[in-house]
Design an enzyme around this catalytic site. Structure first.
Site, PDB file in Angstrom:
ATOM      1  N   LEU A 156     -15.130  -4.232   0.593  1.00  0.00           N
ATOM      2  CA  LEU A 156     -15.386  -5.613   0.194  1.00  0.00           C
ATOM      3  C   LEU A 156     -14.082  -6.328  -0.139  1.00  0.00           C
ATOM      4  CD1 LEU A 156     -18.425  -5.021  -2.204  1.00  0.00           C
ATOM      5  CD2 LEU A 156     -18.446  -5.409   0.275  1.00  0.00           C
ATOM      6  N   ASN A 214      -6.865   0.709   3.287  1.00  0.00           N
ATOM      7  CA  ASN A 214      -6.127  -0.138   2.352  1.00  0.00           C
ATOM      8  C   ASN A 214      -4.626   0.090   2.444  1.00  0.00           C
ATOM      9  OD1 ASN A 214      -8.307  -1.518   1.400  1.00  0.00           O
ATOM     10  ND2 ASN A 214      -8.501  -0.398  -0.512  1.00  0.00           N
ATOM     11  N   ALA A 258       4.081 -13.261   5.176  1.00  0.00           N
ATOM     12  CA  ALA A 258       5.054 -12.946   4.123  1.00  0.00           C
ATOM     13  C   ALA A 258       4.685 -13.710   2.853  1.00  0.00           C
ATOM     14  CB  ALA A 258       6.457 -13.331   4.586  1.00  0.00           C
ATOM     15  N   CYS A 266      -7.300  -2.982  -5.670  1.00  0.00           N
ATOM     16  CA  CYS A 266      -7.412  -1.964  -4.621  1.00  0.00           C
ATOM     17  C   CYS A 266      -6.078  -1.491  -4.064  1.00  0.00           C
ATOM     18  CB  CYS A 266      -8.284  -2.492  -3.479  1.00  0.00           C
ATOM     19  SG  CYS A 266     -10.013  -2.723  -3.947  1.00  0.00           S
TER      20      CYS A 266
END
Length: 436
Positions: A156, A214, A258, A266
């Site tokens: 999520l 991630n 950037a 997370c």
């Protein structure tokens, strides 16, 4: 179908509410009685677009319930999701005490076959610890009750979590049991009507997928920030570089912007945890260590640019910050670049004025009266020597440059998200600095 979700934080509340929206009977459990009382009154502890109305609608429909007692609903549920926190220990590893506490309670009270699904982000191997904790409690009871454990990591995005859950690009389930697989497939079927997007794996792979995803996204961000810093030294424009490499279909356009660093609940935590998992298995994640190092340094980039502009002396300057949350559409300030920036500015003797559309209350909770809280974006800019754009909220994208020039003491802008056009700002009389 009846399920329970333990933990009413970001993942648990969003997941439970979205399952209820699809007609599933959901009981959300939390050990914090104050939080449960607030939810029963319709007060939402987090900010997420669309969530509050959905919670109220499903409570009124009788599909969404809240309690502090997991044992009270175990008799009727088929699946229990564990969505409790896994905060980082001092060494960066994930703290599993809450996850194992859920497993222990589950083992103490189940009376029939039930699946315990870990939705929290946990290191590879956690499922075995969860399974052992459940079995230990059943052994103490002298009971032989079938159960399964599974891994169902969440993907999520804060600010778009409801949409992500309702129309997922994939649902990953790790399980060793065909029985559990069929139940999980039935549970997620309402979300798959437009196309099958479920990925079934072994449990260890499911646990790894979330960390790897991630960490890859964090890597892209830090890579582009590194490129941006080099662009400044050699006279290139990182926005042009981004367009050039993003048009390569092997690379793609996403997460190539950037800026002044990533934050949130997370990326920083998961990168640290994956580095630690590797260390515990005798391996060094050299790339991820560099990703983390670049990101921590990048959170100070706006301060370093400002310090250079003023020749190393900032005492007495008034700095306005637009944005406090780590990204738009959330009030989350965990690991936010704004926190690092505020610390450095105040330590250097600056007066800091801040405005964020949502995160002002959270900022007060975190840092108190260290800064001046303003009513709106222009109020923050009044008599400011410097304006710093830290979070790219939509309302900051097209400011009234004339009003801004009029209220600021000096027309100086540091754009930490590269959302403004240099020619436009210079045309309105501003000195303008961006990233890269």
């Amino acid at each position: 179908m009846n399920i329970a979700i333990v933990g009413t934080g970001y993942v648990g509340l969003v997941s439970g509410t979205c399952f209820a929206e699809m007609g599933i009977d959901v009981t959300c459990v939390d050990i914090d009685p104050h939080k449960i009382d607030c939810l029963l009154r319709g007060e939402i502890p987090i900010y997420e677009p669309g969530l509050e109305n959905m919670v109220k609608r499903n409570v009124e429909a009788g599909r969404l319930h809240f309690t502090t007692d997991l044992s009270s609903c175990l008799d009727k549920v088929e699946v229990v999701f564990s969505a409790v926190g896994t905060p980082p220990d001092e060494d960066g590893s994930a703290d599993l005490k809450y996850v194992l506490a859920v497993a222990k309670t589950f083992g103490q009270h189940i009376k029939k076959y039930t699946i315990l699904v870990t939705k929290s982000t946990v290191p590879v191997g956690t499922a075995q610890k969860v399974k052992a904790a459940i079995q230990a409690e059943l052994d103490k009871r002298g009971e032989k009750i079938d159960f399964d454990v599974a891994s169902n990591p969440e993907f999520l995005k804060e600010g778009a979590a409801v949409k992500d859950f309702m129309t997922p690009d994939r649902v990953v389930v790790g399980t060793e049991s065909e029985r559990a697989r069929k139940i999980m497939q039935r549970l997620y079927k309402p979300f798959m009507l437009s196309g099958e997007r479920m990925i079934f794996t072994d449990i260890s792979s499911a646990e790894m997928i979330k960390y790897a995803a991630n960490s890859m996204l964090a890597t892209r961000i830090s890579f582009m920030n590194d490129i941006a810093n080099l662009c400044e030294l050699v006279g290139a424009d990182v926005n042009m570089v981004r367009k050039g490499i993003g048009s390569d279909t092997r690379i793609g356009k996403k997460f190539l912007y950037a800026g002044c660093g990533y934050g949130g609940s997370c990326f920083p935590k998961d990168v640290k945890a994956l580095i630690k998992t590797a260390e515990q298995n005798g391996y060094e994640m050299k790339v991820l260590k560099a990703v983390e190092e670049v990101n921590e340094k990048q959170k100070s980039i706006l301060f370093e640019k400002l310090l250079k502009h003023y020749g190393g002396e900032l005492n007495g300057e008034t700095v306005a910050l637009w944005g406090l949350a780590f990204k738009p559409e959330t009030d989350d300030m965990r690991e936010a670049p704004a926190v690092v920036l505020i610390d450095k500015l105040t330590a250097a003797g600056c007066t800091v004025k801040v405005y964020d559309p949502i995160a002002m209350k959270e900022c007060r909770r975190r840092i108190g009266n260290k800064v001046i809280y303003c009513n709106d974006m222009y109020d923050a800019a009044v008599d400011a020597d410097v304006l710093m754009l830290v979070t790219e909220w939509k309302e900051f994208r097209m400011p009234d440059w004339s009003t801004l020039h009029e209220v600021m003491k000096q027309p100086l802008i540091f754009d930490g998200r590269n959302i403004y056009d240099r020619e436009e700002t210079v045309e309105h009389g501003f000195a303008y600095y961006k990233i890269g």
